[in-house]
Structure formats: C-alpha cells, structure tokens
Design a protein around this motif. Structure first.
Motif, PDB file in Angstrom:
ATOM      1  N   GLU A  41      44.170  45.625  47.280  1.00 55.12           N
ATOM      2  CA  GLU A  41      45.442  45.113  46.772  1.00 55.12           C
ATOM      3  C   GLU A  41      45.229  43.668  46.362  1.00 55.12           C
ATOM      4  N   ILE A  42      45.700  43.312  45.168  1.00 53.07           N
ATOM      5  CA  ILE A  42      45.506  41.976  44.621  1.00 53.07           C
ATOM      6  C   ILE A  42      46.838  41.242  44.610  1.00 53.07           C
ATOM      7  N   ARG A  43      46.869  40.050  45.175  1.00 48.76           N
ATOM      8  CA  ARG A  43      48.074  39.222  45.202  1.00 48.76           C
ATOM      9  C   ARG A  43      47.779  37.854  44.591  1.00 48.76           C
ATOM     10  N   TYR A  44      48.767  37.396  43.803  1.00 49.75           N
ATOM     11  CA  TYR A  44      48.660  36.041  43.267  1.00 49.75           C
ATOM     12  C   TYR A  44      50.051  35.430  43.222  1.00 49.75           C
ATOM     13  N   ASP A  45      50.168  34.233  43.771  1.00 55.11           N
ATOM     14  CA  ASP A  45      51.434  33.503  43.760  1.00 55.11           C
ATOM     15  C   ASP A  45      52.564  34.355  44.351  1.00 55.11           C
ATOM     16  N   GLY A  46      52.275  35.094  45.411  1.00 59.58           N
ATOM     17  CA  GLY A  46      53.276  35.899  46.101  1.00 59.58           C
ATOM     18  C   GLY A  46      53.584  37.232  45.449  1.00 59.58           C
ATOM     19  N   ARG A  47      52.897  37.574  44.377  1.00 62.14           N
ATOM     20  CA  ARG A  47      53.167  38.814  43.646  1.00 62.14           C
ATOM     21  C   ARG A  47      51.996  39.784  43.807  1.00 62.14           C
ATOM     22  N   VAL A  48      52.316  41.049  44.081  1.00 63.67           N
ATOM     23  CA  VAL A  48      51.294  42.097  44.075  1.00 63.67           C
ATOM     24  C   VAL A  48      51.059  42.515  42.630  1.00 63.67           C
ATOM     25  N   LEU A  49      49.826  42.391  42.166  1.00 67.01           N
ATOM     26  CA  LEU A  49      49.516  42.666  40.771  1.00 67.01           C
ATOM     27  C   LEU A  49      49.307  44.162  40.534  1.00 67.01           C
ATOM     28  N   HIS A  50      49.697  44.599  39.337  1.00 67.90           N
ATOM     29  CA  HIS A  50      49.398  45.966  38.926  1.00 67.90           C
ATOM     30  C   HIS A  50      47.917  46.056  38.585  1.00 67.90           C
ATOM     31  N   VAL A  51      47.281  47.102  39.071  1.00 66.34           N
ATOM     32  CA  VAL A  51      45.857  47.333  38.804  1.00 66.34           C
ATOM     33  C   VAL A  51      45.722  48.616  38.003  1.00 66.34           C
ATOM     34  N   ALA A  52      45.018  48.536  36.887  1.00 65.09           N
ATOM     35  CA  ALA A  52      44.847  49.687  36.001  1.00 65.09           C
ATOM     36  C   ALA A  52      43.951  50.745  36.647  1.00 65.09           C
ATOM     37  N   PRO A  53      43.978  51.978  36.145  1.00 63.53           N
ATOM     38  CA  PRO A  53      43.106  53.023  36.689  1.00 63.53           C
ATOM     39  C   PRO A  53      41.629  52.642  36.697  1.00 63.53           C
ATOM     40  N   ASP A  54      41.190  51.817  35.735  1.00 63.36           N
ATOM     41  CA  ASP A  54      39.791  51.394  35.716  1.00 63.36           C
ATOM     42  C   ASP A  54      39.542  50.148  36.560  1.00 63.36           C
ATOM     43  N   GLY A  55      40.576  49.689  37.277  1.00 63.07           N
ATOM     44  CA  GLY A  55      40.434  48.534  38.151  1.00 63.07           C
ATOM     45  C   GLY A  55      40.816  47.211  37.534  1.00 63.07           C
ATOM     46  N   GLY A  56      41.151  47.187  36.235  1.00 62.89           N
ATOM     47  CA  GLY A  56      41.478  45.931  35.580  1.00 62.89           C
ATOM     48  C   GLY A  56      42.814  45.361  36.026  1.00 62.89           C
ATOM     49  N   PHE A  57      42.871  44.043  36.161  1.00 54.38           N
ATOM     50  CA  PHE A  57      44.138  43.351  36.418  1.00 54.38           C
ATOM     51  C   PHE A  57      44.177  42.065  35.616  1.00 54.38           C
ATOM     52  N   VAL A  58      45.378  41.499  35.497  1.00 54.91           N
ATOM     53  CA  VAL A  58      45.554  40.315  34.672  1.00 54.91           C
ATOM     54  C   VAL A  58      46.596  39.404  35.296  1.00 54.91           C
ATOM     55  N   ARG A 126      61.803  38.700  30.170  1.00 58.24           N
ATOM     56  CA  ARG A 126      60.429  38.336  30.529  1.00 58.24           C
ATOM     57  C   ARG A 126      60.038  38.772  31.936  1.00 58.24           C
ATOM     58  N   GLN A 127      60.987  39.271  32.701  1.00 58.20           N
ATOM     59  CA  GLN A 127      60.669  39.723  34.052  1.00 58.20           C
ATOM     60  C   GLN A 127      60.379  41.220  34.114  1.00 58.20           C
ATOM     61  N   ALA A 128      60.259  41.876  32.976  1.00 54.54           N
ATOM     62  CA  ALA A 128      59.891  43.293  32.959  1.00 54.54           C
ATOM     63  C   ALA A 128      58.623  43.500  33.779  1.00 54.54           C
ATOM     64  N   ASP A 129      58.625  44.515  34.628  1.00 51.77           N
ATOM     65  CA  ASP A 129      57.532  44.701  35.582  1.00 51.77           C
ATOM     66  C   ASP A 129      57.091  46.161  35.563  1.00 51.77           C
ATOM     67  N   ARG A 130      56.390  46.553  34.513  1.00 49.83           N
ATOM     68  CA  ARG A 130      55.948  47.943  34.365  1.00 49.83           C
ATOM     69  C   ARG A 130      54.474  48.081  34.733  1.00 49.83           C
ATOM     70  N   ALA A 131      54.161  49.177  35.404  1.00 45.58           N
ATOM     71  CA  ALA A 131      52.763  49.513  35.685  1.00 45.58           C
ATOM     72  C   ALA A 131      52.181  50.189  34.442  1.00 45.58           C
ATOM     73  N   ALA A 132      52.064  49.413  33.376  1.00 50.27           N
ATOM     74  CA  ALA A 132      51.497  49.890  32.111  1.00 50.27           C
ATOM     75  C   ALA A 132      50.402  48.909  31.709  1.00 50.27           C
ATOM     76  N   PHE A 133      49.494  49.365  30.866  1.00 50.48           N
ATOM     77  CA  PHE A 133      48.289  48.566  30.629  1.00 50.48           C
ATOM     78  C   PHE A 133      47.893  48.545  29.150  1.00 50.48           C
ATOM     79  N   ASP A 134      48.914  48.448  28.285  1.00 52.63           N
ATOM     80  CA  ASP A 134      48.646  48.365  26.850  1.00 52.63           C
ATOM     81  C   ASP A 134      47.872  47.096  26.492  1.00 52.63           C
ATOM     82  N   TRP A 135      47.992  46.060  27.306  1.00 52.15           N
ATOM     83  CA  TRP A 135      47.280  44.808  27.052  1.00 52.15           C
ATOM     84  C   TRP A 135      45.761  44.991  27.051  1.00 52.15           C
ATOM     85  N   GLN A 136      45.285  46.045  27.710  1.00 49.09           N
ATOM     86  CA  GLN A 136      43.836  46.238  27.786  1.00 49.09           C
ATOM     87  C   GLN A 136      43.208  46.557  26.435  1.00 49.09           C
TER      88      GLN A 136
END
Length: 267
Positions: A41-58, A126-136
């Motif tokens: 589990e990856i956390r930054y600045d108090g937020r749990v980050l979404h992790v893509a199926p391939d392990g990528g996070f941003v 700007r607070q949209a919080d989707r577990a989607a990974f189009d940015w990849q």
C-alpha cells in the motif's frame, strides 16, 4: 545462483520486503511515477494512492515544494518503510502583462462572490478520485501553435504581482479544435467562468486531470467519457485574456503541475 533465486522467490511470496520504487528524479511542478508490488500500500501526504494492475502509481509535486519527497510503503505484514528522494528546484520566469481592464485585475465585491463560487466548483471537479489509469498511455498536444505562456512564470498584471502562471498557453486562433490530451471522464464543462471562460476538466484517473480554458465553445458534458484525441471544444478568448489562445493545465488532485514535460517534442 539457484539458491539465491529460490531465496528471492521465498521473500516475494512472504511479502515482507519493500519493493516499491520511484522512477526518475523528483522536481518541482512535476508528476512523480513509481511502481509497487501487489502486497504493498502506497501513501503520500495522508492519501492512499491508486495502484494500477501493473503496479504503476503517480503523484504530484507542487511548484514551490522543497526539501524531500517521502512516500510511505506498507506491506502485508503492516510493516511501514519510507521511500525518500530530494526535490530538485526549478528557475521560474517573470512575465508582465499590461493593458488589462481594471475590473479584471481588481474585481468588485459582487464579482468576488462569483469568483469564490466558481473556484469551489473547480475544486470539486479536481477532487475526482477514480481507480482508473488512462494517464499511463501518456498525453498528446490538445492543439499546436506558438507557446505564449509557460508554467511557473510569475505574472505582473498592470504592475501588480499575481500568483504564478500554472499552465501552458498555446496561441491559436479562435475556433481551433481542441482535443482531449488523453482518454478520461469530464468532471467540469463550463461555458463562461470569470477567469478561464469556457473551461473543461478531464479526469484521467488516480487524481490526474487536464484543464482546457478560454474556450469559445464547449462540446462535451460533465460525466461524459472521452477518448484521446477527441475534439472537446473550440479555442477562444473568453475569461481574463488579452487574445485568443488555449490555456492547458495538468493537475494531481488540484495541485497544478507543468504539462510540458509530458507532451511530445514539437517538430
């Protein structure tokens, strides 16, 4: 060799080793990319980050961030370790813009109320919080033309210092088709905001969004899914501008970043 390989596989199966990584350097005003294992589990600045199926996070680093980046990594045994990287600083330009109408530089109280409401609307988008990974898939230019404004520059309007310019300006004639820089979902489609005029925000998942401003026409609606390269609007000179152009922004949960490093090199 076989013994070392078996030992490594056993460690992976147990989960307890920190395997998360940060890819590349960490700079002010930039996205930071990394990879994590399935048990982390990856956390930054108090937020749990979404992790893509391939392990990528941003995640994003603000224009004025300083010191070091610290990311918490929690494994399946609840052991927490920290990835740390120094934040590299940037040099920012100063821009002077004169000749703006005074009411655009110093809005009256009624207009200030409008601005406050519009900012709350933008912040919500700007607070949209989707577990989607189009940015990849990366980003493409929403329009091509002369770059008339860069990220991070400090603007002085009619002699009065204002907040830094937090986007990329592309000088294009009114009516130029504006394309989605990546696939995603529209979280804001507004026809006439005070500062940004016609404005579209697209969420690309995991907190990553792009913004398109000063549009003369908006051709998408909130909640609509869009594909990369799809025409979403026409450029214009709406809002607080001195001429027609596209203001293109990149953000991570509303933290405004520099889009230029993630666009293809101009021919």
């Amino acid at each position: 060799m076989v013994i070392r390989l078996l030992a490594a596989l056993a460690l992976v199966a147990a989960g307890g080793a920190r395997a998360a990584t940060i890819d590349g350097e960490v700079r002010q005003g930039r996205l930071v990319f990394g990879h994590a294992e399935r048990w982390e589990e990856i956390r930054y600045d108090g937020r749990v980050l979404h992790v893509a199926p391939d392990g990528g996070f941003v995640l994003g680093i603000g224009r004025d961030a300083a010191g070091e980046l610290a990311i918490e990594v929690r494994d399946d045994k609840d052991k927490v370790t920290t990835l740390r990287r120094p934040i590299l600083t940037q040099d920012w330009d100063i821009q002077r813009i004169d000749g703006l109408p005074d009411k655009k530089v110093n809005p009256d109280p009624e207009t200030q109320e409008r601005i406050k409401w519009e900012r709350s609307r933008i912040q919500a988008a700007r607070q949209a919080d989707r577990a989607a990974f189009d940015w990849q898939a990366g980003f493409r230019w929403p329009a091509t033309g002369r770059i008339s404004g860069i990220y991070g520059s400090q603007r002085i309007l009619n002699g009065q210092p204002r907040q830094p310019h937090l986007g990329l300006d592309v000088a294009v004639p009114t009516g130029t088709p504006i394309k989605a820089a990546a696939a995603g979902r529209v979280t804001l489609a507004a026809g006439d905001l005070y500062f940004t005029g016609g404005t579209v925000i697209i969420d690309h998942g995991a907190g990553v969004q792009t913004l398109y401003a000063h549009l003369s026409r908006v051709d998408v609606s909130e909640g609509q899914a869009v594909t990369a390269g799809q025409t979403i609007a026409l450029s214009g000179a709406t809002g607080r501008v001195t001429g027609p152009h596209l203001h293109f922004g990149l953000a991570w949960y509303g933290l405004q970043l520099d889009p230029a490093p993630y666009l293809p090199k101009a021919d």
